[in-house]
Structure formats: structure tokens, C-alpha cells
Design a protein around this motif. Sequence first.
Motif, PDB file in Angstrom:
ATOM      1  N   GLN A 278      -5.484   0.186  -3.743  1.00  0.00           N
ATOM      2  CA  GLN A 278      -6.698  -0.197  -4.457  1.00  0.00           C
ATOM      3  C   GLN A 278      -6.484  -1.435  -5.336  1.00  0.00           C
ATOM      4  O   GLN A 278      -7.280  -2.374  -5.271  1.00  0.00           O
ATOM      5  CB  GLN A 278      -7.217   0.984  -5.286  1.00  0.00           C
ATOM      6  N   PRO A 279      -5.408  -1.486  -6.146  1.00  0.00           N
ATOM      7  CA  PRO A 279      -5.160  -2.723  -6.902  1.00  0.00           C
ATOM      8  C   PRO A 279      -4.976  -3.938  -5.989  1.00  0.00           C
ATOM      9  O   PRO A 279      -5.399  -5.043  -6.326  1.00  0.00           O
ATOM     10  CB  PRO A 279      -3.877  -2.411  -7.679  1.00  0.00           C
ATOM     11  N   LEU A 280      -4.351  -3.712  -4.820  1.00  0.00           N
ATOM     12  CA  LEU A 280      -4.149  -4.813  -3.877  1.00  0.00           C
ATOM     13  C   LEU A 280      -5.493  -5.349  -3.396  1.00  0.00           C
ATOM     14  O   LEU A 280      -5.706  -6.561  -3.340  1.00  0.00           O
ATOM     15  CB  LEU A 280      -3.320  -4.350  -2.680  1.00  0.00           C
ATOM     16  N   SER A 281      -6.409  -4.442  -3.047  1.00  0.00           N
ATOM     17  CA  SER A 281      -7.715  -4.864  -2.558  1.00  0.00           C
ATOM     18  C   SER A 281      -8.464  -5.668  -3.621  1.00  0.00           C
ATOM     19  O   SER A 281      -9.049  -6.720  -3.325  1.00  0.00           O
ATOM     20  CB  SER A 281      -8.536  -3.632  -2.152  1.00  0.00           C
ATOM     21  N   ILE A 282      -8.433  -5.191  -4.856  1.00  0.00           N
ATOM     22  CA  ILE A 282      -9.101  -5.922  -5.945  1.00  0.00           C
ATOM     23  C   ILE A 282      -8.414  -7.260  -6.187  1.00  0.00           C
ATOM     24  O   ILE A 282      -9.078  -8.285  -6.405  1.00  0.00           O
ATOM     25  CB  ILE A 282      -9.117  -5.074  -7.226  1.00  0.00           C
ATOM     26  N   ALA A 283      -7.084  -7.268  -6.144  1.00  0.00           N
ATOM     27  CA  ALA A 283      -6.335  -8.503  -6.360  1.00  0.00           C
ATOM     28  C   ALA A 283      -6.665  -9.543  -5.296  1.00  0.00           C
ATOM     29  O   ALA A 283      -6.775 -10.739  -5.593  1.00  0.00           O
ATOM     30  CB  ALA A 283      -4.830  -8.214  -6.370  1.00  0.00           C
TER      31      ALA A 283
ATOM     32  N   SER B 103       0.820  -1.209   0.000  1.00  0.00           N
ATOM     33  CA  SER B 103       0.000   0.000   0.000  1.00  0.00           C
ATOM     34  C   SER B 103       0.853   1.258   0.000  1.00  0.00           C
ATOM     35  O   SER B 103       0.500   2.265  -0.621  1.00  0.00           O
ATOM     36  CB  SER B 103      -0.918  -0.002   1.229  1.00  0.00           C
TER      37      SER B 103
ATOM     38  N   TRP C  99      -0.296   1.130  -4.119  1.00  0.00           N
ATOM     39  CA  TRP C  99      -1.048   0.073  -4.800  1.00  0.00           C
ATOM     40  C   TRP C  99      -2.179  -0.470  -3.933  1.00  0.00           C
ATOM     41  O   TRP C  99      -2.573  -1.629  -4.075  1.00  0.00           O
ATOM     42  CB  TRP C  99      -0.122  -1.083  -5.170  1.00  0.00           C
TER      43      TRP C  99
ATOM     44  N   GLY D 234     -11.815  -1.902  -3.304  1.00  0.00           N
ATOM     45  CA  GLY D 234     -10.782  -1.437  -4.214  1.00  0.00           C
ATOM     46  C   GLY D 234     -11.309  -0.561  -5.332  1.00  0.00           C
ATOM     47  O   GLY D 234     -10.550   0.206  -5.937  1.00  0.00           O
TER      48      GLY D 234
ATOM     49  N   ASP E 206     -11.746   7.148  -3.565  1.00  0.00           N
ATOM     50  CA  ASP E 206     -10.343   6.977  -3.917  1.00  0.00           C
ATOM     51  C   ASP E 206      -9.413   7.673  -2.935  1.00  0.00           C
ATOM     52  O   ASP E 206      -8.390   7.133  -2.531  1.00  0.00           O
ATOM     53  CB  ASP E 206     -10.077   7.516  -5.328  1.00  0.00           C
TER      54      ASP E 206
END
Length: 233
Positions: free
Chosen positions: A72-77, A66, A70, A205, A217
Motif C-alpha cells: 500500500q505505501p508503495l502504491s501511494i509512493a 510488496s 509495503w 494504496g 486493505d
Amino acid sequence: MDFLLPGIIIGLMGSLHCAVMCGPIALALPIGRSGKYTSHLLHQGGRVMTYAILGAIVGTLGAGISFAGWQQPLSIAVGVMLIAGLLSKWPTLLNWKPYRRFYGSLQKNFTTKLKGAKAHRFLLTGMINGLLPCGLVYAALISSLGTGSTTDGVMMMIGFGLGTGPLLLVIGWSGSFIVDKLRGHVRFAIPVVVGVMATFFILRGMGLSIPYISPGDDALQTEMVSENPPSCH
């Protein structure tokens, strides 16, 4: 603290699965001088302690990701990884012969070595129990990674341990009746719980500005611990 309640909810939802997997260990605990209630409370407390340590490790890794911007991408991933785990149809560990032998040996050792044991031994066995391989625990740890924070990772896993604890305590205090009734009827537990977790992290995310579920965001951006950044002047 934001992830303590979600962790508790996840634990409660998955407690039926935990009752079948860890219930026999709770039943195998011999009751010594520490008393019927104290021994089981200590055992479950040790399990929560292990989860907290694992949550700190995984949460710290997530915090590093984070910090790189990253989150937001981490949460989606994390959500995608959880869904991928469901689609891959994680095998039930009790169907794997080496694990069944290990599991049976562990129960036997608990029964043999804890007879007349002092109270702190039950805490230690609970900590060991927290290290047992379990698909639901893995899902909770992946979720701790998605929190992007050491503290939140710890809170997520403490909440998970607290949520799964009550039913295990009831089993330990009341006998095998609940485990016998649940066995063979809780295969839906992991898919439901993991599906809810995956949905939560994907929505989080996406930054949809939904209170408590999908912050905007700006709210997901990593902040400095101090309001005033260090200066060389």
C-alpha cells in the motif's frame, strides 16, 4: 492479468504523444521483402517485447517491496512520484540537442541498414526502439513498479505497448500526414495520462474498498504462492 487492460487504456491515451515521438521512426523504416504490413507489425512487436522485459524487471523489484509488507505505501509512493514528475515539468527530450542528434542518427541508420533486410531485422529494431528514452514510458515503468508483482508488471507494459501500437501502425502504413497534423498539438498528452495513472495508484494504496480501483486493505496484502506454507516436519 488485472493490469493488462489499464495498460492498454494508458497506452491508448498516450498514443498521440507516441505518434509524434516514435512516428518518424516508423516512417523511416524501409519496406523490403517482408512487405509493407509485416515489417511494421514486426517492428511494433519488438517494441512490445522490450516493454515486457522492462516490466518484468521493474515488477520484480516491486514484488520484493510488496513482500516486505509495503504494497500500500508503495502504491501511494508511485502516485506521488508521478505527480512530482508532472510538477517538475519534465523537459521534452526533443528540445535537448544531444537527443535530437541521437534521434536523427537513429532514423538514418534504420533507413540505411534495413534496406532489403530480412523480416527479423525489423523485430530487432523494434526492440531497440523500445529502449529509447521517453517520459511516458518512464511513467508506465513507475506504474509497473507499483503493481507489486512481476506478472502484473509485465502485463502493464504489454498493455501499454499494445495501446500505443495501433496509431503507430496507421502512421507507418499511411505516411506522415498524421504526424504532421499532431506535431505541436499533443503537449497535453503526458500530463493527462500521468495524472490519471497517479490518481489510480494513490486510490489503490488507500484501500477504500472500491471495486477494481481501490481494493480493501486485506486484498492488497501479499499472499503465499502456496496455500500450505513449507514445513520442516
